[in-house]
Design a protein around this motif. Sequence first.
Motif, PDB file in Angstrom:
ATOM      1  N   GLY A 152       0.690  -1.288  -0.038  1.00 43.97           N
ATOM      2  CA  GLY A 152      -0.212   0.144  -0.014  1.00 43.97           C
ATOM      3  C   GLY A 152       0.645   1.233  -0.025  1.00 43.97           C
ATOM      4  N   TYR A 153       1.817   1.314  -0.328  1.00 44.89           N
ATOM      5  CA  TYR A 153       2.841   2.468  -0.528  1.00 44.89           C
ATOM      6  C   TYR A 153       4.056   2.410  -1.707  1.00 44.89           C
ATOM      7  CZ  TYR A 153       7.120   0.311   1.838  1.00 44.89           C
ATOM      8  OH  TYR A 153       8.246  -0.299   2.061  1.00 44.89           O
ATOM      9  N   ALA A 154       4.353   3.577  -1.900  1.00 46.81           N
ATOM     10  CA  ALA A 154       5.367   3.591  -3.202  1.00 46.81           C
ATOM     11  C   ALA A 154       6.555   4.703  -2.521  1.00 46.81           C
ATOM     12  CB  ALA A 154       4.833   4.377  -4.451  1.00 46.81           C
ATOM     13  N   ILE A 155       7.866   3.608  -2.406  1.00 53.28           N
ATOM     14  CA  ILE A 155       8.895   4.558  -1.901  1.00 53.28           C
ATOM     15  C   ILE A 155       9.274   5.650  -2.502  1.00 53.28           C
ATOM     16  CG2 ILE A 155      10.693   3.020  -2.596  1.00 53.28           C
ATOM     17  CD1 ILE A 155      11.653   3.271   0.184  1.00 53.28           C
ATOM     18  N   GLN A 156       9.054   5.417  -3.913  1.00 55.97           N
ATOM     19  CA  GLN A 156       9.878   6.437  -4.934  1.00 55.97           C
ATOM     20  C   GLN A 156       8.586   7.741  -4.983  1.00 55.97           C
ATOM     21  OE1 GLN A 156       8.486   3.480  -5.596  1.00 55.97           O
ATOM     22  NE2 GLN A 156       7.079   3.631  -7.435  1.00 55.97           N
ATOM     23  N   GLY A 157       7.568   7.408  -4.609  1.00 61.11           N
ATOM     24  CA  GLY A 157       6.557   8.358  -4.624  1.00 61.11           C
ATOM     25  C   GLY A 157       6.172   9.320  -3.396  1.00 61.11           C
ATOM     26  N   LEU A 158       5.205   9.711  -3.236  1.00 63.12           N
ATOM     27  CA  LEU A 158       4.804  10.468  -2.079  1.00 63.12           C
ATOM     28  C   LEU A 158       5.085   9.770  -0.750  1.00 63.12           C
ATOM     29  CD1 LEU A 158       1.209  11.653  -3.752  1.00 63.12           C
ATOM     30  CD2 LEU A 158       3.255  12.892  -3.591  1.00 63.12           C
ATOM     31  N   ALA A 159       4.898   8.453  -0.743  1.00 59.69           N
ATOM     32  CA  ALA A 159       5.037   7.863   0.635  1.00 59.69           C
ATOM     33  C   ALA A 159       6.864   8.105   1.205  1.00 59.69           C
ATOM     34  CB  ALA A 159       4.807   6.379   0.578  1.00 59.69           C
ATOM     35  N   ALA A 160       7.403   8.657   0.320  1.00 62.15           N
ATOM     36  CA  ALA A 160       9.036   8.754   0.684  1.00 62.15           C
ATOM     37  C   ALA A 160       9.036   9.510   2.002  1.00 62.15           C
ATOM     38  CB  ALA A 160       9.624   9.438  -0.070  1.00 62.15           C
ATOM     39  N   VAL A 161       7.990  10.367   2.252  1.00 60.93           N
ATOM     40  CA  VAL A 161       8.213  11.148   3.664  1.00 60.93           C
ATOM     41  C   VAL A 161       7.764  10.431   4.736  1.00 60.93           C
ATOM     42  CG1 VAL A 161       7.378  13.357   2.327  1.00 60.93           C
ATOM     43  CG2 VAL A 161       5.497  11.864   3.382  1.00 60.93           C
ATOM     44  N   PHE A 162       7.257   8.951   4.723  1.00 61.33           N
ATOM     45  CA  PHE A 162       6.885   8.149   5.679  1.00 61.33           C
ATOM     46  C   PHE A 162       8.163   7.270   6.081  1.00 61.33           C
ATOM     47  CE2 PHE A 162       2.404   7.755   3.726  1.00 61.33           C
ATOM     48  CZ  PHE A 162       2.192   8.705   4.499  1.00 61.33           C
ATOM     49  N   VAL A 163       9.092   7.066   5.238  1.00 64.22           N
ATOM     50  CA  VAL A 163      10.376   6.120   5.361  1.00 64.22           C
ATOM     51  C   VAL A 163      11.429   6.967   6.186  1.00 64.22           C
ATOM     52  CG1 VAL A 163      12.222   4.937   4.045  1.00 64.22           C
ATOM     53  CG2 VAL A 163       9.653   5.129   3.288  1.00 64.22           C
ATOM     54  N   GLU A 164      11.722   6.455   7.166  1.00 57.19           N
ATOM     55  CA  GLU A 164      12.831   6.890   8.230  1.00 57.19           C
ATOM     56  C   GLU A 164      14.155   6.503   7.554  1.00 57.19           C
ATOM     57  OE1 GLU A 164      14.248   6.306  12.822  1.00 57.19           O
ATOM     58  OE2 GLU A 164      12.051   6.723  12.546  1.00 57.19           O
ATOM     59  N   ARG A 165      14.412   5.177   7.275  1.00 53.33           N
ATOM     60  CA  ARG A 165      15.539   4.844   6.765  1.00 53.33           C
ATOM     61  C   ARG A 165      15.509   3.597   6.189  1.00 53.33           C
ATOM     62  NH1 ARG A 165      16.014   3.735  11.970  1.00 53.33           N
ATOM     63  NH2 ARG A 165      16.588   1.760  12.541  1.00 53.33           N
ATOM     64  N   ILE A 166      16.421   3.080   5.227  1.00 58.47           N
ATOM     65  CA  ILE A 166      16.398   1.639   4.768  1.00 58.47           C
ATOM     66  C   ILE A 166      17.630   0.977   4.848  1.00 58.47           C
ATOM     67  CG2 ILE A 166      14.345   2.211   2.872  1.00 58.47           C
ATOM     68  CD1 ILE A 166      16.849   1.952   1.016  1.00 58.47           C
ATOM     69  N   GLU A 167      17.654  -0.240   4.948  1.00 58.92           N
ATOM     70  CA  GLU A 167      19.014  -0.716   4.952  1.00 58.92           C
ATOM     71  C   GLU A 167      18.879  -1.874   3.968  1.00 58.92           C
ATOM     72  OE1 GLU A 167      18.659  -2.720   8.890  1.00 58.92           O
ATOM     73  OE2 GLU A 167      18.515  -0.628   9.969  1.00 58.92           O
ATOM     74  N   GLY A 168      19.854  -1.414   2.955  1.00 59.79           N
ATOM     75  CA  GLY A 168      19.655  -2.462   1.709  1.00 59.79           C
ATOM     76  C   GLY A 168      19.513  -1.539   0.505  1.00 59.79           C
ATOM     77  N   SER A 169      18.931  -2.348  -0.473  1.00 56.22           N
ATOM     78  CA  SER A 169      18.750  -1.788  -1.975  1.00 56.22           C
ATOM     79  C   SER A 169      17.478  -0.661  -2.072  1.00 56.22           C
ATOM     80  CB  SER A 169      18.658  -2.903  -3.050  1.00 56.22           C
ATOM     81  OG  SER A 169      18.538  -2.265  -4.272  1.00 56.22           O
ATOM     82  N   HIS A 170      17.734   0.358  -2.208  1.00 58.38           N
ATOM     83  CA  HIS A 170      16.524   1.250  -2.504  1.00 58.38           C
ATOM     84  C   HIS A 170      15.752   0.950  -3.712  1.00 58.38           C
ATOM     85  CE1 HIS A 170      14.466   4.945  -4.098  1.00 58.38           C
ATOM     86  NE2 HIS A 170      14.094   5.266  -2.663  1.00 58.38           N
ATOM     87  N   SER A 171      16.618   0.533  -4.767  1.00 57.41           N
ATOM     88  CA  SER A 171      15.733   0.314  -6.048  1.00 57.41           C
ATOM     89  C   SER A 171      15.139  -1.111  -5.961  1.00 57.41           C
ATOM     90  CB  SER A 171      16.863   0.052  -7.406  1.00 57.41           C
ATOM     91  OG  SER A 171      18.091  -0.869  -7.097  1.00 57.41           O
ATOM     92  N   ALA A 172      15.720  -2.023  -5.038  1.00 58.66           N
ATOM     93  CA  ALA A 172      14.782  -3.361  -4.719  1.00 58.66           C
ATOM     94  C   ALA A 172      13.460  -2.974  -4.424  1.00 58.66           C
ATOM     95  CB  ALA A 172      15.615  -4.016  -3.978  1.00 58.66           C
ATOM     96  N   VAL A 173      13.188  -1.962  -3.437  1.00 58.86           N
ATOM     97  CA  VAL A 173      12.031  -1.460  -2.789  1.00 58.86           C
ATOM     98  C   VAL A 173      11.224  -0.967  -3.918  1.00 58.86           C
ATOM     99  CG1 VAL A 173      10.873  -0.333  -0.985  1.00 58.86           C
ATOM    100  CG2 VAL A 173      13.037  -1.343  -0.500  1.00 58.86           C
ATOM    101  N   VAL A 174      11.717  -0.045  -4.937  1.00 58.16           N
ATOM    102  CA  VAL A 174      10.952   0.492  -5.998  1.00 58.16           C
ATOM    103  C   VAL A 174      10.551  -0.714  -6.833  1.00 58.16           C
ATOM    104  CG1 VAL A 174      11.201   1.925  -7.989  1.00 58.16           C
ATOM    105  CG2 VAL A 174      12.353   2.722  -5.976  1.00 58.16           C
ATOM    106  N   GLY A 175      11.343  -1.882  -7.190  1.00 58.74           N
ATOM    107  CA  GLY A 175      10.957  -3.045  -7.942  1.00 58.74           C
ATOM    108  C   GLY A 175      11.923  -3.731  -8.386  1.00 58.74           C
ATOM    109  N   LEU A 176      13.279  -3.361  -8.396  1.00 58.50           N
ATOM    110  CA  LEU A 176      14.310  -4.089  -9.282  1.00 58.50           C
ATOM    111  C   LEU A 176      15.618  -3.733  -8.647  1.00 58.50           C
ATOM    112  CD1 LEU A 176      14.039  -6.007 -11.609  1.00 58.50           C
ATOM    113  CD2 LEU A 176      14.887  -4.157 -12.992  1.00 58.50           C
ATOM    114  N   PRO A 177      16.256  -4.614  -7.928  1.00 56.86           N
ATOM    115  CA  PRO A 177      17.600  -4.389  -7.212  1.00 56.86           C
ATOM    116  C   PRO A 177      18.869  -4.313  -8.650  1.00 56.86           C
ATOM    117  CG  PRO A 177      17.252  -6.807  -7.069  1.00 56.86           C
ATOM    118  CD  PRO A 177      15.969  -6.021  -7.774  1.00 56.86           C
TER     119      PRO A 177
END
Length: 199
Positions: A152-177
């Motif tokens: 229910g969220y898109a890290i590359q979109g408006l929901a980026a403001v909800f994400v405090e941090r990530i550990e790993g691949s940002h592009s993997a969360v978007v859809g492709l590491p």
Amino acid sequence: MTDPSSPVLCLASASPRRRELLASIGVPVVVQPVDLDEAVQHDEGAADYVRRLARDKARAGSRHSTLPTLGSDTAVVLDSEILGKPRDREQAAAMLGALAGRSHEVLTGVAVAGPAGLLDVCVATRVVMRPISAYEIAAYWATGEPVDKAGGYAIQGLAAVFVERIEGSHSAVVGLPLFETAALLTRQGVPLWNGAVSP
């Protein structure tokens, strides 16, 4: 160098995000979406689930193309439960409410069918979200962005403001590491950077 407009890969997905990520590393694609049953099998763990779907998509797409074919699948996992795409506003609110103020895993499976056979990988990324108010969740739903997004969220979109941090691949969360995907493509003889980098 390869003609930058000439596809070098078949993408077995209708996801514009995956197409954009591949374009960002200079890999033009022909899009060949496949229609598969994406239900989780009995006693199937999340990593096995995304790897199986990625392999099935790559195999199915390769039947319609002479190019190496990439399949991928992403799952948002909270407390060992796979969160799919929300059916409606209530389910989206429940998902974001559960994710808020906690960490969860995003698992992305990637498979490439080509001259080297069927190669695949699964990448895990931990995402930590800040607390999110009910008002913010409702306002986010109203944007339309969560409708077709796992968890229910898109890290590359408006929901980026909800994400405090990530550990790993940002592009993997978007859809492709991209790091791991580039390694698979190279092993299959797919050139990167519009042909400037060839295996």
